[in-house]
Scaffold this active site. Structure first.
Site, PDB file in Angstrom:
ATOM      1  N   GLY A 133       0.831  -1.197   0.000  1.00  0.00           N
ATOM      2  CA  GLY A 133       0.000   0.000   0.000  1.00  0.00           C
ATOM      3  C   GLY A 133       0.857   1.235   0.000  1.00  0.00           C
ATOM      4  N   ASP A 165      -4.921   9.511  14.101  1.00  0.00           N
ATOM      5  CA  ASP A 165      -5.129   9.061  12.720  1.00  0.00           C
ATOM      6  C   ASP A 165      -5.731   7.655  12.692  1.00  0.00           C
ATOM      7  OD1 ASP A 165      -5.165   9.405  10.000  1.00  0.00           O
ATOM      8  OD2 ASP A 165      -3.095   8.767   9.684  1.00  0.00           O
ATOM      9  N   GLY A 192       4.576   7.582   2.542  1.00  0.00           N
ATOM     10  CA  GLY A 192       5.403   6.624   1.845  1.00  0.00           C
ATOM     11  C   GLY A 192       4.706   5.302   1.626  1.00  0.00           C
ATOM     12  N   LYS A 197       7.917  -0.042   6.122  1.00  0.00           N
ATOM     13  CA  LYS A 197       7.362   1.274   5.799  1.00  0.00           C
ATOM     14  C   LYS A 197       8.535   2.165   5.375  1.00  0.00           C
ATOM     15  CE  LYS A 197       4.814   5.132   7.857  1.00  0.00           C
ATOM     16  NZ  LYS A 197       4.173   5.628   9.100  1.00  0.00           N
ATOM     17  N   GLY A 222       0.709   5.565   1.317  1.00  0.00           N
ATOM     18  CA  GLY A 222       0.008   6.662   1.962  1.00  0.00           C
ATOM     19  C   GLY A 222       0.748   7.962   1.781  1.00  0.00           C
TER      20      GLY A 222
END
Length: 825
Positions: A522, A640, A527, A543, A524
């Site tokens: 994925g 978040d 990154g 990540k 975002g």
């Protein structure tokens, strides 16, 4: 005169005889032909069918490809090549030839096997005395009242399979929340829904989209009055005419054939991941391909990254827009364009006199997920409005007809841009450009010198910090900064050095196969995340922070320190980090089921999470947040919380992730404020979105939104619309007021739902999303509510009319809030 009378008499007798014979023949033909309808007293079993009045379509039982499974479906009757366009029991085939279709006592259409087990059913909107089922000439199977034939109680066109027929709608019914989305068959032998789907996204300004699972695959773009900006080939033609409707009740695309004798269909092909339009060629007795998408490499979603322009015919196909440069020149030269482009020159948005807009022509409109529209503004008003807000990155007319009208503005990075020859639209992109002010140009040079000094100072600070990290190797020292942790200095644990493994970049590079796109999980705002396998076979999730991301070293260290200190079964585990040159990476435990949004927002995968699993996930998330707010050594506000930040382990247990934006307090502090609002629109509490005020109650609001999404299988913004600001919260509130809260439940889990638990969860979620923080329960109260049967307070009207805070963020406020919109991870 007599002979004449006699002749007339014989003529009348002959006429009568012909008439009677004609009626007999017609009756015989009628009784021998298949009917197009059936009543509640009739049924449809194997070997029987309904045929539309003009003989175009047939409803009956079939087995696809080489499969022996039986399905109820509709196919073309008028052509020799059996082409199925709709399947009722897609996900639940019948294993024998004993199935039967009938209308039950409630007026619902039901398909059962020989044991009476329901394989499929269609619920009518209301019960009537004389319901009938009819297959129309359009291919639409409808249930209607015999006394009110124009008012359909149910229709197959509301539940498409893999084919969009003329007259069908692709989009949304905003009154009921019903989505008309087309999904491909898994393969030629299996008509069950695949993960290749086509529909209309309502996030921001509505746009046509195709998905592979939950990931964007192809974007047709928003409607511009004449067509979709990403589909310039969609124009006046001799085959079909098309229409796009967008109002407070509906948003949809539809088409109709210009010649009724022509046969055409649009089908989703899972095998080659392509949407295809076919036309039947009678002379050749075959289907001929008329058009298909994606058409070329530039059609694949966001191939060139942010501010990258895809140009077929160029080598390479990805080019940075004028005024932009590759974010990572090294990766760009290696044909890795995922990081996109950045401004060639730095600029300060706050000094609005030092920048303007550059006009680009012939472009596909960027992704409008984070956009705003006003149909009454002209282009000059649109420019002024965009210039006022630092988050606005581009603007254009929303309607290109008759010289252009309306205002469409983009927020955040501009994604999925390509250039069309002889097509596309004008787009005005914000950059450091002065239009005619020569004095301002001189001042700009001096400002540039100051900016260089600031950048050099910042680089020096980072170099010193990296030197310190390299010297200590595997040790971080926790220390506070203005934008980082506000830690209680009295806690002894915060005085200790923190232990955390450091990984070598080469090891991570090998583990992820050079950050191969095949390993990408994925992406975002900060990154991308990649799957990797270490030498010992351990699976990891990496990540990799974008080098120009809004997440700097302090936020990176913030996440490292926080997760290293947190130990809870519902929080993701951090295994280590990597800091080398420009690379900053976090290494987590790998979650094989990825994130929650991959399930709850995916029609095909949604059924995997039955009610018991969803309730377990809700309770697990609640316990994780309670630990952050109350039970950990520090009081932590996540800021978040959203479906994509909830990871699922092998057993589908939830783990809260991504603490880069978290804030930490010591002692009894439970709230704060910020000048930089970060998070994801749709999950933000109103006081945080508008004024930067955050607290444990802002996390409670996000949790309430998350609960509704898990229960309904819909995104909070899935109901938003440019002319209709009601979202999922408002949708749930409407049903609550109408005493029909259970209508919110995801249709794919209704059979497994424990209604008392679901009703209680909906009730709790509405309490969590109250307008005022003091009306929301604490997480400790929420956990108790979820685990008990105690009476609950009645909710007030929630905060479901979300303001466009990034446009109207109270210009008189002294907080001077800078809104940062983060892409979903």
């Amino acid at each position: 005169m007599k002979p004449i009378e006699l002749q007339d008499s014989k003529t009348m007798e002959n006429f009568s005889l012909v008439f009677v014979l004609t009626q007999i023949v017609l009756f015989f033909l009628h009784t021998c032909s298949a009917d197009d309808s059936m009543s509640q007293l009739q049924s449809l079993s194997e070997g029987k069918s309904l045929v539309s009045r003009e003989g175009t379509f047939e409803l009956g039982f079939f087995s696809p490809g080489s499969s022996a499974d039986r399905y109820l479906g509709i196919w073309y009757k008028s052509i020799p090549v059996k082409t199925v366009v709709w399947v009722a029991n897609r996900a639940k085939p019948v294993k024998d030839n004993s199935s039967m279709l009938h209308i039950n006592s409630e007026g619902n259409l039901v398909l059962v096997n020989q044991n009476g087990i329901v394989a499929w059913s269609a619920k009518s909107r209301k019960k009537v005395l004389n319901p009938i089922v009819q297959l129309l000439n359009s291919g639409n199977l409808v249930v209607k009242d015999d006394k009110d034939p124009e008012n359909y109680l149910w229709q197959s066109f509301d539940y498409p399979s893999d084919t969009l027929l003329p007259g069908m709608k692709l989009g949304w019914d905003l009154k009921t929340g019903l989505e008309w989305r087309v999904s491909a068959w898994k393969n030629w032998d299996d008509p069950s829904p695949g993960d290749f789907t086509w529909g209309i996204s309502l996030e921001g300004f509505p746009q046509v989209m195709m998905w592979k699972g939950s990931k964007e695959y192809y974007r047709g773009g928003p409607w511009n009055g004449l067509g979709f900006s990403g589909a310039p080939e969609l124009k006046t033609n001799p085959v079909f005419e098309f229409e796009f409707v967008s109002n407070k009740e509906e948003v949809y695309y539809t088409y109709n054939l210009r010649n009724r004798s022509m046969i055409s269909r649009i089908v989703m092909n899972q095998t080659i991941s392509t949407r295809q339009r076919y036309i039947w060629i009678e002379e050749a007795q075959t289907w001929r391909l008329y058009a298909s998408v994606p058409r070329d490499n530039c059609d694949f979603y966001n191939l060139c990254g942010s501010y990258g322009n895809c140009i077929i015919g160029d080598s390479p196909v990805c080019q940075c827009l004028t005024g932009f440069k590759p974010r990572s020149p090294r990766n760009w030269d290696m044909m890795d364009w995922t990081q996109g482009c950045i401004h060639t020159e730095q600029w300060n948005c706050e000094n609005k006199s030092k920048h303007g807009f550059v006009k680009f022509s012939g472009l596909k409109s960027p992704d409008t997920s984070h956009s705003w529209v006003n149909e009454s503004m002209n282009l000059n008003e649109c420019r002024d409005k965009c210039l006022e807000n630092c988050s606005c990155k581009a603007y254009a007319n929303s309607d290109v007809r008759e010289g252009g009208s309306g205002c469409l503005m983009w927020f955040g990075d501009l994604r999925d841009i390509r250039e069309f020859s002889g097509g596309g639209r004008d787009l005005y992109i914000r950059t450091k450009i002065l239009e005619s002010d020569h004095e301002a140009i001189k001042e700009e040079h001096s400002m540039k010198a100051v900016a260089i000094i600031i950048i050099l100072a910042s680089l020096l600070t980072i170099i010193l910090a990296l030197y310190y990290v390299g010297k200590r190797m595997k040790r971080f020292r926790a220390y506070g900064t203005e934008n980082n942790l506000m830690v209680n200095n009295n806690e002894e644990d915060e005085k200790e050095d923190l232990e955390l493994p450091l990984f070598d970049a080469a090891v991570i590079f090998r583990a992820t196969d050079g950050f191969s796109i095949n390993n990408k999980l994925g992406e975002g705002g900060f990154g991308a995340v990649y799957r990797g396998i270490l030498k010992d076979g351990q699976e990891i999730a990496v990540k990799r922070l974008s080098q120009s991301s809004g997440q700097g070293f302090n936020e990176f260290k913030n996440e490292v320190i926080l997760i290293e200190k947190l130990q809870h079964r519902n929080l993701v585990k951090l295994l280590g980090c990597c800091i080398e040159e420009e690379e900053k990476m976090l290494i987590y435990e790998y979650m094989p089921n990825k994130s929650l949004d991959c399930f709850v927002f995916d029609q095909a995968k949604g059924s995997v999470l039955d009610w018991s699993k969803r309730f377990n996930i809700i309770c697990g998330i609640a316990r994780g947040i309670l630990y952050l707010h109350q039970d950990s050594r520090l009081r932590i506000i996540h800021r978040d919380l959203k479906a994509s930040n909830i990871l699922l382990d092998h057993d589908l247990n939830p783990k809260i992730s991504d603490f880069g934006m978290a804030r930490t307090f010591g002692g009894d502090q439970i709230e704060g404020n910020t000048r930089k609002v970060v998070g994801t629109y749709g999950y933000m509490a109103p006081e945080y979105a508008s004024y930067g005020l955050f607290s444990v109650k802002s996390d409670v609001f996000s949790f309430g939104v998350l609960m509704l999404e898990i229960i309904s299988g819909k995104k909070n913004r899935g109901f938003s619309h440019s002319n209709n600001s009601i979202n999922l919260i408002g949708h749930a509130w409407r049903y609550w007021k109408e005493s029909m809260p259970l209508e919110v439940i995801d249709c794919c889990i209704k059979n497994s739902t424990v209604l008392s638990e679901a009703l209680r969860c909906i009730h709790i979620s509405l309490l969590c999303v109250q307008q005022h923080p003091e009306d929301r329960p604490s997480m400790s109260t929420v956990v108790v509510m979820l685990s008990s049967d105690s009476a609950l307070p009645q909710p007030k009207e929630p905060a479901f009319i979300m303001e466009k805070f990034f446009l109207e963020a109270d210009s008189s406020s002294t907080n001077d809030i800078s809104v940062t919109m983060l892409e979903p991870r």
